[in-house]
Design an enzyme around this catalytic site. Sequence first.
Site, PDB file in Angstrom:
ATOM      1  N   TYR A 113      -2.151  -1.360  10.931  1.00 32.51           N
ATOM      2  CA  TYR A 113      -2.393  -1.889   9.585  1.00 32.51           C
ATOM      3  C   TYR A 113      -1.233  -1.510   8.655  1.00 32.51           C
ATOM      4  O   TYR A 113      -0.653  -2.361   7.964  1.00 32.51           O
ATOM      5  CB  TYR A 113      -3.710  -1.354   9.011  1.00 32.51           C
ATOM      6  CG  TYR A 113      -3.774  -1.440   7.516  1.00 32.51           C
ATOM      7  CD1 TYR A 113      -4.006  -2.664   6.891  1.00 32.51           C
ATOM      8  CD2 TYR A 113      -3.550  -0.315   6.718  1.00 32.51           C
ATOM      9  CE1 TYR A 113      -4.016  -2.750   5.511  1.00 32.51           C
ATOM     10  CE2 TYR A 113      -3.560  -0.400   5.340  1.00 32.51           C
ATOM     11  CZ  TYR A 113      -3.791  -1.613   4.739  1.00 32.51           C
ATOM     12  OH  TYR A 113      -3.778  -1.700   3.367  1.00 32.51           O
ATOM     13  N   SER A 127       0.837  -1.208   0.000  1.00 36.11           N
ATOM     14  CA  SER A 127       0.000   0.000   0.000  1.00 36.11           C
ATOM     15  C   SER A 127       0.865   1.249   0.000  1.00 36.11           C
ATOM     16  O   SER A 127       1.972   1.255   0.560  1.00 36.11           O
ATOM     17  CB  SER A 127      -0.863  -0.030   1.268  1.00 36.11           C
ATOM     18  OG  SER A 127      -1.428   1.232   1.501  1.00 36.11           O
ATOM     19  N   LYS A 132       1.963  -3.827   6.591  1.00 38.08           N
ATOM     20  CA  LYS A 132       2.396  -3.780   5.179  1.00 38.08           C
ATOM     21  C   LYS A 132       3.910  -3.578   5.113  1.00 38.08           C
ATOM     22  O   LYS A 132       4.610  -4.188   4.303  1.00 38.08           O
ATOM     23  CB  LYS A 132       1.670  -2.661   4.428  1.00 38.08           C
ATOM     24  CG  LYS A 132       0.189  -2.935   4.216  1.00 38.08           C
ATOM     25  CD  LYS A 132      -0.053  -4.140   3.319  1.00 38.08           C
ATOM     26  CE  LYS A 132      -1.494  -4.581   3.283  1.00 38.08           C
ATOM     27  NZ  LYS A 132      -1.693  -5.920   2.721  1.00 38.08           N
TER      28      LYS A 132
HETATM   29  N1  UFG Z   1     -13.082  10.876   3.186  1.00 37.92           N
HETATM   30  C1  UFG Z   1     -14.085  11.755   3.547  1.00 37.92           C
HETATM   31  N2  UFG Z   1     -15.240  11.257   4.064  1.00 37.92           N
HETATM   32  C2  UFG Z   1     -15.426   9.927   4.250  1.00 37.92           C
HETATM   33  C3  UFG Z   1     -14.408   9.026   3.867  1.00 37.92           C
HETATM   34  C4  UFG Z   1     -13.244   9.541   3.355  1.00 37.92           C
HETATM   35  O1  UFG Z   1     -13.946  12.968   3.397  1.00 37.92           O
HETATM   36  O2  UFG Z   1     -16.501   9.543   4.749  1.00 37.92           O
HETATM   37  C5  UFG Z   1     -11.840  11.403   2.610  1.00 37.92           C
HETATM   38  C6  UFG Z   1     -10.620  11.127   3.469  1.00 37.92           C
HETATM   39  O3  UFG Z   1     -10.441  12.120   4.440  1.00 37.92           O
HETATM   40  C7  UFG Z   1      -9.522  11.104   2.425  1.00 37.92           C
HETATM   41  C8  UFG Z   1     -10.210  10.564   1.168  1.00 37.92           C
HETATM   42  O4  UFG Z   1     -11.593  10.753   1.385  1.00 37.92           O
HETATM   43  O5  UFG Z   1      -9.099  12.385   2.157  1.00 37.92           O
HETATM   44  C9  UFG Z   1      -9.953   9.103   0.933  1.00 37.92           C
HETATM   45  O6  UFG Z   1     -10.233   8.383   2.113  1.00 37.92           O
HETATM   46  P1  UFG Z   1     -10.318   6.801   2.135  1.00 37.92           P
HETATM   47  O7  UFG Z   1     -10.666   6.395   3.546  1.00 37.92           O
HETATM   48  O8  UFG Z   1     -11.193   6.314   1.046  1.00 37.92           O
HETATM   49  O9  UFG Z   1      -8.845   6.365   1.758  1.00 37.92           O
HETATM   50  P2  UFG Z   1      -7.470   6.668   2.508  1.00 37.92           P
HETATM   51  O10 UFG Z   1      -6.631   7.404   1.536  1.00 37.92           O
HETATM   52  O11 UFG Z   1      -7.638   7.255   3.836  1.00 37.92           O
HETATM   53  O12 UFG Z   1      -7.008   5.178   2.769  1.00 37.92           O
HETATM   54  C10 UFG Z   1      -6.245   4.514   1.844  1.00 37.92           C
HETATM   55  C11 UFG Z   1      -6.520   3.015   1.913  1.00 37.92           C
HETATM   56  C12 UFG Z   1      -6.023   2.436   3.196  1.00 37.92           C
HETATM   57  C13 UFG Z   1      -4.635   2.890   3.464  1.00 37.92           C
HETATM   58  C14 UFG Z   1      -4.538   4.383   3.436  1.00 37.92           C
HETATM   59  C15 UFG Z   1      -3.156   4.875   3.686  1.00 37.92           C
HETATM   60  O13 UFG Z   1      -7.891   2.739   1.786  1.00 37.92           O
HETATM   61  O14 UFG Z   1      -6.065   1.036   3.107  1.00 37.92           O
HETATM   62  O15 UFG Z   1      -4.935   4.822   2.157  1.00 37.92           O
HETATM   63  O16 UFG Z   1      -3.018   6.205   3.389  1.00 37.92           O
HETATM   64  F1  UFG Z   1      -4.188   2.478   4.679  1.00 37.92           F
END
Ligand code: UFG
Length: 336
Positions: A152, A127, A156
């Site tokens: 998590y 990741s 990785k």
């Molecule tokens: N977001 C919102 N509202 C929500 C959900 C997400 O605004 O309800 C925003 C988050 O703040 C972020 C973006 O949407 O800016 C993406 O969020 P995600 O949770 O979809 O994805 P992440 O980038 O946080 O997570 C991803 C992977 C994880 C990993 C992580 C590491 O899904 O498995 O990147 O950075 F660990």
Amino acid sequence: MKKSNILVTGGLGFIGSHTVVELIEDGYIPVIVDNLNNSELSVLTGIEKITKIKPIFYNLNILNTNILEEIIIQHQIDCVIHFAAHKAVGESVENPLEYYYNNVSGLISLLKAMEKCNVKKIIFSSSCTVYGQASQLPVTENNPILKAESPYGNTKKICEEILTDVAKTGKLKVVSLRYFNPAGAHKSAFIGELPKGIPNNLIPFITQTAAGIRHSLTIFGDDYNTLDGTCIRDYIHVTDLAKAHVKSINFINSNESEIEVFNIGTGKGSTVLEIVKAFEKENSIKLNYKIGNRRSGDIEKIWADCKKANTLLNWKAQLTIENIVKDAWKWQNQLI
Ligand code: UFG
């Protein structure tokens, strides 16, 4: 020519199932091992509807090394694609031991079974989380690996280290794919993401909100140092991501290097608001959303430099944000 048998751990999960489809379409024979911890048996039917082939499936936890060995021998496995792992960041903070046991011990069990059976090739799901908030964007594979933000993320990082050490013995060839933000669903809508409970990830939260399952989407912060103040990520269509695994098999078969790491993204960053707008436009839906506080642990911005994968894997993402939001919505609609 008949292509080889590929063991796919976690092959009924979101990325695993899409990879199984691409493997079958490219002539490989996938053998799925999945313990249904975060997946459903119905995914097999979805794969069959797309490919007209019902893949071989074992309901097994990969911690069961002895049975893994039997499966590997029985099916003359040539290469392993390893997806089986827990993946929820928040849950890993609540229950770190379960994450280390499942993700790290799971990999060790798999590697022991492979060694015993003389299987020397593995493609690993890593990741972009290993980069943390990179100071240089886009991130290349040479960007420094930072201290993990969550158990998590740490699993990785540790798994990549274990694979590096084992590869150095000359007994194993490894491709580690560092995924950016996987999203979307198969264009047929026969397979897609099946989040348990309230989704953590943005796209399933958007589709569930549009479907009326959630009242409204909260955008986590609009005061970041980005064009519209919301966080930037590199969203990659799950079908493009799946194809990168098939290309990795070609690479591992024809290349001598012990371990190679690849960024798998599109090379383009999108803000949360851009995703929301694209969803609304492509699907002609008004989404109920509000701006909330920042989510703890979120990084501000990240997107991938994918030149290494473009060149060495001969792979490039073909699908766009528009495909992602359309396919995700089509999938959501057949779920209700
Ligand atoms: N977001 C919102 N509202 C929500 C959900 C997400 O605004 O309800 C925003 C988050 O703040 C972020 C973006 O949407 O800016 C993406 O969020 P995600 O949770 O979809 O994805 P992440 O980038 O946080 O997570 C991803 C992977 C994880 C990993 C992580 C590491 O899904 O498995 O990147 O950075 F660990």
